[in-house]
Design an enzyme around this catalytic site. Structure first.
Site, short mmCIF file in Angstrom:
data_model
loop_
_atom_site.label_atom_id
_atom_site.label_comp_id
_atom_site.label_asym_id
_atom_site.label_seq_id
_atom_site.Cartn_x
_atom_site.Cartn_y
_atom_site.Cartn_z
N THR A 134 0.83 -1.20 0.00
CA THR A 134 0.00 0.00 0.00
C THR A 134 0.87 1.26 0.00
OG1 THR A 134 -1.76 -1.15 1.18
CG2 THR A 134 -1.78 1.26 1.26
N PRO A 136 0.82 5.85 -0.11
CA PRO A 136 -0.01 6.96 0.33
C PRO A 136 -1.12 7.32 -0.65
CG PRO A 136 2.30 7.45 0.76
CD PRO A 136 2.27 6.17 -0.02
N HIS A 138 -2.05 5.15 -3.30
CA HIS A 138 -2.48 3.96 -4.05
C HIS A 138 -2.77 2.84 -3.06
CE1 HIS A 138 -1.23 6.06 -7.65
NE2 HIS A 138 -0.05 6.26 -7.11
N ILE A 165 1.54 0.35 6.98
CA ILE A 165 2.23 -0.94 6.98
C ILE A 165 2.27 -1.51 8.39
CG2 ILE A 165 4.28 -2.19 6.27
CD1 ILE A 165 2.71 -0.78 3.99
N GLN A 281 -38.42 -8.99 24.46
CA GLN A 281 -38.54 -9.55 23.12
C GLN A 281 -37.57 -8.89 22.13
OE1 GLN A 281 -42.63 -9.39 21.86
NE2 GLN A 281 -43.29 -10.99 23.28
N GLU A 365 -6.75 -4.91 3.11
CA GLU A 365 -6.67 -6.12 2.28
C GLU A 365 -7.92 -6.31 1.42
OE1 GLU A 365 -4.89 -9.58 4.01
OE2 GLU A 365 -3.87 -8.38 5.51
#
Length: 386
Positions: A134, A136, A138, A165, A281, A365
């Site tokens: 990963t 900044p 993208h 990260i 209930q 992810e």
């Protein structure tokens, strides 16, 4: 058997799987639960200490074979992830990033020398790894990565940066993905290499019991043997993500189960209008719906685990699991919070901590939208990513 196991799901597991689950559950009860609220509040976790303890139990890279790894089944690994995340998503992330991203990348794509150098130490927790994909600018679009690798004689020069990260602030090695002239390539980068700098990301509102960092790469010179020789193209890092997402499918269930069990206990003892909350209930309807979704999520995770152990698991099937189980786990956490009322936001209970963590799990992810598009492409045969 847990209070939320309506369908006797334990009967679907074998003795070894139940034993591994019990061992991890005891570890979480002894080592994580007494401290995790404080770790979360302080935004700090003793990652190196935990990694060594997890290593002694064989939890790091436990589904890999050789090099000191346990070689367990995908289902056993999933059950371990479930129990770890019942403690905290950040603790499970430590194990997932170490084993399913950093170690898996080296195990699958690395040279024999790289495997011998890193994997035994990572399996014991003496060395910690992270996974630098990963950036900044993208996140969901790794094909647009800006980090570059170029040859300089026999060496490689890496320039760019990675963001969000996990494990980076304490890692010894980073698997860094960069665009080279011939396409995306992976590198095993010791984080003490000149030109590499790591900044811990602070002031997070989620995954606070997890160490997260930004990695800057300023013309980092690496020898030729830093290149992962088997990794060529974007499919390599994406395969690592598929590997790690399987653990998330299970892990999210752990957070949801902890919320449910906490809420059942609370509703059974908290009295309003002359009766326990559990006797109303509307409360029972909420509990019933949440328990049913948890059962379905477990059955889905178990099915995917059995497919993985048979070597038949496909990426879009993992997307089904990640999309459903994280989405439902977050819905369960939010609903449990309503039953606890104001106490649901108190750090004395784990509900809001799990809910906050799951907001990150929903994103990392592969966001829910990305997994919807993966599934949509499988259904229609048409890509809607571009």
């Amino acid at each position: 058997m847990t209070p939320v196991d309506l369908l006797d799901l334990d009967s679907l597991l074998d003795d070894e799987e139940r034993q591994i689950r019990s061992v991890v559950r005891r570890l979480v009860d002894d080592r994580v639960r007494p401290h995790v609220a404080d770790w979360y509040e302080r935004g700090h976790v003793p990652a190196r200490e935990l990694a060594r303890e997890f290593g002694r139990l064989g939890l790091l890279g436990m589904h890999l074979t050789g090099y000191g790894c346990a070689g367990s089944t995908a289902v056993a690994y999933g059950l371990a992830c479930l129990e770890l995340e019942a403690g905290d998503s950040g603790v499970r992330s430590l194990v997932s990033v170490q084993g399913s991203l950093a170690m898996y990348a080296i195990w699958r794509y690395g040279s024999e020398e790289q495997k011998q150098r890193w994997l035994p130490a990572m399996a014991t927790g003496e060395a910690i790894g992270c996974f630098g994909l990963t950036e900044p600018d993208h996140g969901s679009d790794p094909a647009s990565m800006a980090t570059r690798a170029r040859r300089d004689g026999d060496d490689w020069l890496l320039h760019g940066g990675k963001m969000w990260i996990t494990n980076a602030p304490v890692a010894d090695v980073a698997v860094i993905w960069a665009r080279a002239e011939e396409g995306v390539r992976g590198f095993a980068v010791p984080l003490g290499t000149p030109g590499v700098s790591v900044r811990e990301i602070r002031r997070k509102m989620s995954l606070r019991a997890s160490l997260t960092g930004e990695i800057a790469l300023d013309d980092v010179r690496l020898p030729a043997d830093a290149l992962l020789p088997g990794a060529a193209g974007l499919k390599a890092p994406l395969s690592c993500l598929t590997e790690a997402r399987h653990g998330i499918v299970w892990g999210a269930l752990g957070a949801a189960r902890d919320c449910l069990e906490t809420t059942l206990a609370y509703a059974g003892t908290r009295t309003q209008f002359g009766r326990p909350l559990a006797g109303f209930q509307l409360t029972q309807a909420k509990l019933a719906d949440m328990a049913v979704e948890w059962q379905k999520g477990f059955l889905l995770a178990l099915h995917l685990g059995r497919l993985a152990d048979a070597g038949k698991l496909r990426p879009e099937q993992v997307s089904v699991g990640k999309l459903n189980n994280v989405r439902e786990a977050l819905a369960i956490a939010r609903q449990c919070r309503t039953i606890l009322g104001a106490n649901g936001v108190s750090g004395e209970y784990p509900i809001m901590r799990h809910a906050n963590n799951l907001e990150s799990v929903l994103t990392y992810e592969g966001t829910s939208e990305i997994h919807q598009l993966v599934i949509g492409q499988r259904l229609t045969g048409l890509s809607a990513f571009a």
